[in-house]
Design an enzyme around this catalytic site. Structure first.
Site, PDB file in Angstrom:
ATOM      1  N   SER B  54       0.838  -1.195   0.000  1.00 19.79           N
ATOM      2  CA  SER B  54       0.000   0.000   0.000  1.00 19.79           C
ATOM      3  C   SER B  54       0.878   1.253   0.000  1.00 19.79           C
ATOM      4  CB  SER B  54      -0.921  -0.013   1.220  1.00 19.79           C
ATOM      5  OG  SER B  54      -1.872  -1.045   1.085  1.00 19.79           O
ATOM      6  N   GLY B  55       0.233   2.408  -0.090  1.00 19.58           N
ATOM      7  CA  GLY B  55       0.969   3.663  -0.148  1.00 19.58           C
ATOM      8  C   GLY B  55       1.079   4.217  -1.560  1.00 19.58           C
ATOM      9  N   HIS B  56       0.516   3.470  -2.537  1.00 23.67           N
ATOM     10  CA  HIS B  56       0.562   3.905  -3.939  1.00 23.67           C
ATOM     11  C   HIS B  56      -0.825   4.270  -4.458  1.00 23.67           C
ATOM     12  CE1 HIS B  56       4.590   2.386  -3.728  1.00 23.67           C
ATOM     13  NE2 HIS B  56       4.178   1.147  -3.523  1.00 23.67           N
ATOM     14  N   ASP B 109       7.249  -9.101  -3.989  1.00 24.05           N
ATOM     15  CA  ASP B 109       5.990  -9.300  -4.722  1.00 24.05           C
ATOM     16  C   ASP B 109       6.080 -10.515  -5.634  1.00 24.05           C
ATOM     17  OD1 ASP B 109       6.296  -6.355  -4.063  1.00 24.05           O
ATOM     18  OD2 ASP B 109       4.225  -6.343  -4.758  1.00 24.05           O
ATOM     19  N   HIS B 218       9.075   3.722  -3.937  1.00 26.49           N
ATOM     20  CA  HIS B 218       9.203   3.684  -2.482  1.00 26.49           C
ATOM     21  C   HIS B 218      10.270   4.665  -2.017  1.00 26.49           C
ATOM     22  CE1 HIS B 218       8.182  -0.306  -4.106  1.00 26.49           C
ATOM     23  NE2 HIS B 218       7.208  -0.237  -3.215  1.00 26.49           N
TER      24      HIS B 218
END
Lengths: 332, 332
Positions: B54-56, B109, B218
């Site tokens: 997450s964070g995107h 991933d 990131h």
């Protein structure tokens, strides 16, 4: 100052050039400060125009298109369009049935829009103005006598745009816009200040760990500074200010916008929306429609605003009607 | 750290709760890390799943819906979903014709998606993976062996989503996704670092007046640091890196995305797009479609990425096909 720009002076014209390149369905006239539909005024339709200082993108240029505005008048950053700018917008929108000019309540905007309306009327054009003044944070402020006009502008532009598209007349569209404004209330909080390119530094100092509660969309002061608290506490205070003043009552439906000020990640806006939804649930208010994202920004400011509009007779079908603009698009 | 949040630990679950409140057409299962269509898998359609840290946002959950993903697997912030997360996504998407799993090239991933695919196949489900690795900035990086997967993910998800919606089979959708990835190149620049909520401070130091050229999503290092220059110079370098590596040639058409990293105002993104359009014009490349906005972000990072995808046979009708998700919506 860290920004993607060529020179501070060319920031606005370069950004408008990019808008034009991305959206050939718009006609961007940077010199006269008008962004209009490339296809021209729509025969048989009331024109719809809004404008104001730049730096709040996508407001207003991003809302030009089918089902919303016919033209927007972007002034210099945080500066009202000149009367000739508003006038050029009215001329770009008018198709013979008159034009509704939507104006946020800032002293310069109100004065220049009024002059433009008079100039337009001198030329035989009919203009009705709709004043937006939804921000409950403060009465009178830097740049404003009375309440500031902020997030409700999006609701007025969308709902009036749909009404004009279905063929409503000049007075009807304007009166509808006034009803939407009267049904709407907003409140904003800033985590950081914003930087006007030609100034090169933040417009005010906001110490680390402090927030501006009730901030305006140019960074003008709100009710007070205070320590950063949890999102739940901040939203609780914002919602209390809105609901104390709003016609919304338990059992009502609302259209709700959680709006980012330009530098706030979408994930935080959704987090805020979750808190807004919790308060609405507690108060018996049903969220009929929502927008979460950047709609009325303040350059690179980190912060958010909340706008609630009480759903009245006829609002939702107009909200749901097709819209095809750079920043709002559905049904087409 | 100035963010709208309740506690750093509840940031993700609170943001997902807000997403669920805003979008009842999604089923948000924060516990198992799956966001799926509330209506369930679509009978007769190949499933389409993507996921990652997450964070995107809006990537990936904001792309779940008609014409795009069936499910997204949001991991913790900047952390791959666990294999069970990817597996839950596949199960939420599978309607009996198999599932395409779109994976950005980050070591965690790739490993966890591979494990999930094997677990799914053990349960009799068919899974095809599409690896996205479009970022030309660096070979190998923090978190990655080989090139990183970034902006092209949006193109792969949109085009594969439309192909699945029209009824294409498992191998055809996957092969199309690989073609879109092969036709796409990206490059990013950061003006500021981003702050992971649980860390509470920026992930790296970027001195005032310096930028990170070739940054990852990131905040991982790019090619080098350098002094802030004009947007035209920065975009010139980004475009040179992209075009040197891209299959794009004079006379070709491209789909172009100028993407904000979370803290960049829309006006600056349009300004950047204007510069991209200028370079494309100089190189004889026609921009057939474009996206300008926040699509693959890095929390609150100020910066932008540029992605170009060469238009190949069949891409544009799929790009134009209806899509109805929180972050991309047209034709419906």
């Amino acid at each position: 100052m860290k920004k993607f720009l060529n020179t501070p002076e060319s920031y606005l014209s370069d950004a408008l050039a990019g808008l034009a390149a991305a959206h050939p369905e718009l006609r961007v006239d940077a010199e006269n400060g008008v962004v209009a539909r490339a296809s021209g005024p729509v025969e048989g339709k009331v024109g719809l125009v809004s404008g104001g200082g730049s730096g709040h993108e996508p407001l207003h240029s991003g809302f030009v298109g089918e089902g919303m505005l016919d033209a927007a008048c972007p002034g210099e950053v945080f500066t009202s369009p000149v009367p000739d700018g508003f006038l050029a917008g009215v001329k770009a929108a008018d198709a013979g049935r008159g034009t509704v000019l939507i104006v946020k309540n800032y002293t310069g905007d109100v004065m220049n829009a009024q002059m433009a309306a008079e100039l337009a009327e001198d030329e035989g054009l009919r203009v009705e103005q709709v004043l937006v003044n939804d921000d409950v944070a403060v009465e009178d402020s830097t740049f404003t006598a009375g309440r500031r006009g902020t997030g409700a502008t999006v609701f007025v532009e969308k709902i009036c745009g749909a009404a004009a598209a279905r063929g409503d007349g000049l007075e009807a569209v304007a009166e509808l816009g006034r009803r939407v404004n009267a049904a709407s209330r907003s409140f904003a909080v800033a985590l950081t200040a914003c930087t006007v390119p030609t100034a090169g530094r933040p417009g005010f100092d906001l110490p680390e760990e402090e927030i501006e509660v009730g901030v305006g969309i140019h960074g003008e002061p709100g009710r007070r500074r205070e320590k950063l608290r949890s999102a739940r506490e901040i939203v609780g205070e914002m919602m209390e200010a809105i609901l104390q003043d709003s016609p919304l009552e338990s059992g009502d439906e609302a259209v709700v916008m959680v709006n980012g000020m330009g530098g706030t990640p979408l994930s935080e806006l959704y987090l805020v929306f979750g808190e807004v939804a919790r308060v609405c649930g507690d108060k018996g208010i049903t969220i009929a429609r929502n927008l979460v994202g950047d709609y009325v920004t303040s350059l690179d400011m980190e912060g958010c605003s909340i706008t609630l509009c009480r759903v009245e007779e006829g609002f939702l079908p107009l909200w749901d009607a097709p819209v095809n603009t750079p920043a709002l698009r559905w049904g087409v």
